[in-house]
Structures are given as C-alpha cells and as structure tokens.
Design a protein around this motif. Structure first.
Motif, PDB file in Angstrom:
ATOM      1  N   GLY A 164      -4.896   0.422   7.423  1.00 25.06           N
ATOM      2  CA  GLY A 164      -5.970  -0.017   8.193  1.00 25.06           C
ATOM      3  C   GLY A 164      -6.641  -1.190   7.397  1.00 25.06           C
ATOM      4  O   GLY A 164      -5.988  -1.724   6.499  1.00 25.06           O
ATOM      5  N   PRO A 165      -7.678  -1.800   7.662  1.00 24.29           N
ATOM      6  CA  PRO A 165      -8.315  -2.990   7.058  1.00 24.29           C
ATOM      7  C   PRO A 165      -8.549  -2.954   5.833  1.00 24.29           C
ATOM      8  O   PRO A 165      -8.538  -3.884   5.015  1.00 24.29           O
ATOM      9  CB  PRO A 165      -9.643  -3.229   7.874  1.00 24.29           C
ATOM     10  CG  PRO A 165      -9.780  -2.305   9.193  1.00 24.29           C
ATOM     11  CD  PRO A 165      -8.681  -1.234   8.959  1.00 24.29           C
ATOM     12  N   THR A 166      -8.922  -1.681   5.365  1.00 26.38           N
ATOM     13  CA  THR A 166      -9.179  -1.540   3.686  1.00 26.38           C
ATOM     14  C   THR A 166      -7.781  -1.374   2.919  1.00 26.38           C
ATOM     15  O   THR A 166      -8.113  -1.447   1.824  1.00 26.38           O
ATOM     16  CB  THR A 166     -10.284  -0.563   3.412  1.00 26.38           C
ATOM     17  OG1 THR A 166      -9.605   0.577   4.061  1.00 26.38           O
ATOM     18  CG2 THR A 166     -11.365  -0.804   4.105  1.00 26.38           C
ATOM     19  N   GLY A 167      -6.799  -1.101   3.791  1.00 28.89           N
ATOM     20  CA  GLY A 167      -5.420  -0.845   2.945  1.00 28.89           C
ATOM     21  C   GLY A 167      -5.042  -2.034   2.035  1.00 28.89           C
ATOM     22  O   GLY A 167      -4.474  -1.756   1.046  1.00 28.89           O
ATOM     23  N   GLY A 168      -5.300  -3.340   2.694  1.00 30.01           N
ATOM     24  CA  GLY A 168      -4.977  -4.407   1.977  1.00 30.01           C
ATOM     25  C   GLY A 168      -5.533  -4.490   0.828  1.00 30.01           C
ATOM     26  O   GLY A 168      -4.979  -4.888  -0.216  1.00 30.01           O
ATOM     27  N   PHE A 169      -6.966  -4.203   0.873  1.00 29.88           N
ATOM     28  CA  PHE A 169      -7.633  -4.062  -0.720  1.00 29.88           C
ATOM     29  C   PHE A 169      -7.320  -3.146  -1.423  1.00 29.88           C
ATOM     30  O   PHE A 169      -7.093  -3.264  -2.701  1.00 29.88           O
ATOM     31  CB  PHE A 169      -9.132  -4.154  -0.257  1.00 29.88           C
ATOM     32  CG  PHE A 169     -10.183  -3.771  -1.291  1.00 29.88           C
ATOM     33  CD1 PHE A 169     -10.315  -4.703  -2.178  1.00 29.88           C
ATOM     34  CD2 PHE A 169     -10.351  -2.687  -1.764  1.00 29.88           C
ATOM     35  CE1 PHE A 169     -11.187  -4.373  -3.193  1.00 29.88           C
ATOM     36  CE2 PHE A 169     -11.083  -2.273  -2.963  1.00 29.88           C
ATOM     37  CZ  PHE A 169     -11.656  -3.494  -3.574  1.00 29.88           C
ATOM     38  N   LEU A 170      -6.811  -1.883  -0.907  1.00 30.66           N
ATOM     39  CA  LEU A 170      -6.486  -0.938  -1.860  1.00 30.66           C
ATOM     40  C   LEU A 170      -4.935  -1.361  -2.444  1.00 30.66           C
ATOM     41  O   LEU A 170      -4.889  -1.264  -3.537  1.00 30.66           O
ATOM     42  CB  LEU A 170      -6.178   0.356  -1.293  1.00 30.66           C
ATOM     43  CG  LEU A 170      -7.629   1.086  -0.741  1.00 30.66           C
ATOM     44  CD1 LEU A 170      -7.574   1.997   0.215  1.00 30.66           C
ATOM     45  CD2 LEU A 170      -8.438   1.390  -1.859  1.00 30.66           C
ATOM     46  N   TRP A 171      -4.151  -1.795  -1.763  1.00 24.27           N
ATOM     47  CA  TRP A 171      -2.781  -2.220  -2.153  1.00 24.27           C
ATOM     48  C   TRP A 171      -2.843  -3.401  -3.064  1.00 24.27           C
ATOM     49  O   TRP A 171      -2.330  -3.352  -4.121  1.00 24.27           O
ATOM     50  CB  TRP A 171      -1.800  -2.615  -1.094  1.00 24.27           C
ATOM     51  CG  TRP A 171      -1.417  -1.372  -0.532  1.00 24.27           C
ATOM     52  CD1 TRP A 171      -1.598  -0.889   0.926  1.00 24.27           C
ATOM     53  CD2 TRP A 171      -0.507  -0.295  -0.985  1.00 24.27           C
ATOM     54  NE1 TRP A 171      -1.139  -0.104   1.191  1.00 24.27           N
ATOM     55  CE2 TRP A 171      -0.514   0.575   0.235  1.00 24.27           C
ATOM     56  CE3 TRP A 171       0.063   0.029  -1.973  1.00 24.27           C
ATOM     57  CZ2 TRP A 171       0.162   1.569   0.229  1.00 24.27           C
ATOM     58  CZ3 TRP A 171       0.647   1.239  -2.301  1.00 24.27           C
ATOM     59  CH2 TRP A 171       0.852   2.213  -1.002  1.00 24.27           C
TER      60      TRP A 171
END
Length: 157
Positions: free
Chosen positions: A91-98
C-alpha cells in the motif's frame, strides 16, 4: 583454550540475536505511536530505525529491519495503527517501509566504515567492547592460567 573461544563466540551470537530481537520490539512499539497526517502517518518508528543504525553492528541492523518487515508481512500487527500483512507492504506506506530497509542497508555499513576510519567503532557501541577480542593475548594468558590453577576446577560452576 579452544573451548574458551567457542564460549565467547556463542555468547557473542546470543547477544547479537537478543539485540536484534529487542530492536525489532522497539521498532514495533514505536510504530504504534501514530500521528495521522494523510495516507502515510507520522510515527516514532524513524527514531527506532536511527537507533538501530547507530547502536547495532551493520549486520545486526539489517537483520533487525528485515525481521521487522517479515513479521509485518506475516500479519503480526507491528506497523502503524497496529496493522500487518502484505497489503500494508504493497500500500501507500509500503514504499516507506521498503525504503527504510534499503536505507538501513546503506547507512549502517557506511556509518560503521566512518567509525572505523576515525577510530570511534568501540566507543560508539559499548556492548561490542564487553567481550575480549581474539587478539587480546593478555586475556587469553590469564584465562589459561586460571584454568590450570589447582582451585579452578573446584570454583568452576
């Protein structure tokens, strides 16, 4: 002598695993403190990630971040808002986590290299200096002397 070095290595491995586990727990708890600001919330997780990079060895910091992402991908509620699952990572926060994983993978070795270059590696991470190094011949001599002493067998637990 060989058993003493094996004991040091197993103690070091146990400490490493415990530090990684505790860092994953700190990341999970700090991600629960959320300030909602649109689709990507502001959490205290960044402070935990910086803590991991600053305190742990590079291998430990990368393992902690990878372990955190794996626990979240499995479905444990370790991400912001007590959520988990592959949907969060996509989702939208996945890029931040990766991105935080790749940031740790770059920042931790870089920081370690800078500390080694300027001689700050031992002072910056005090838990790493508790164990004697393999090059510490004085410690090895004392350890051998104590193991050969007549009372050493009766004092060992």
């Amino acid at each position: 002598m060989a058993t003493a070095m094996a004991s040091i290595k197993s103690t070091s491995n146990a400490r490493s695993v415990s530090f990684v586990g505790l860092t994953i727990a700190i990341m999970a708890v700090s991600a629960w403190v959320t300030v909602p600001l649109g689709p990507v919330p502001f959490t205290l997780q960044m402070f935990a990630i910086v803590f991991a990079v600053a305190v742990l060895k590079p291998r430990e910091a990368i393992a902690a971040m990878a372990g955190y992402l794996i626990l979240g991908a499995v479905g444990l509620p370790v991400f912001s808002g007590m959520r988990g699952g592959l949907g969060i990572l996509a989702g939208p926060t996945g890029g931040f986590l990766w991105g935080s994983f790749f940031g740790v993978a770059v920042a931790a070795p870089l920081l370690h290299a800078l500390r080694s270059r300027f001689g700050l590696a031992k002072r910056a991470a005090p838990h790493q200096s508790n164990l004697p190094s393999e090059r510490d011949s004085r410690w090895r001599e004392e350890r051998c002397f104590l193991s050969e002493a007549p009372l050493a067998s009766s004092l060992q637990v």
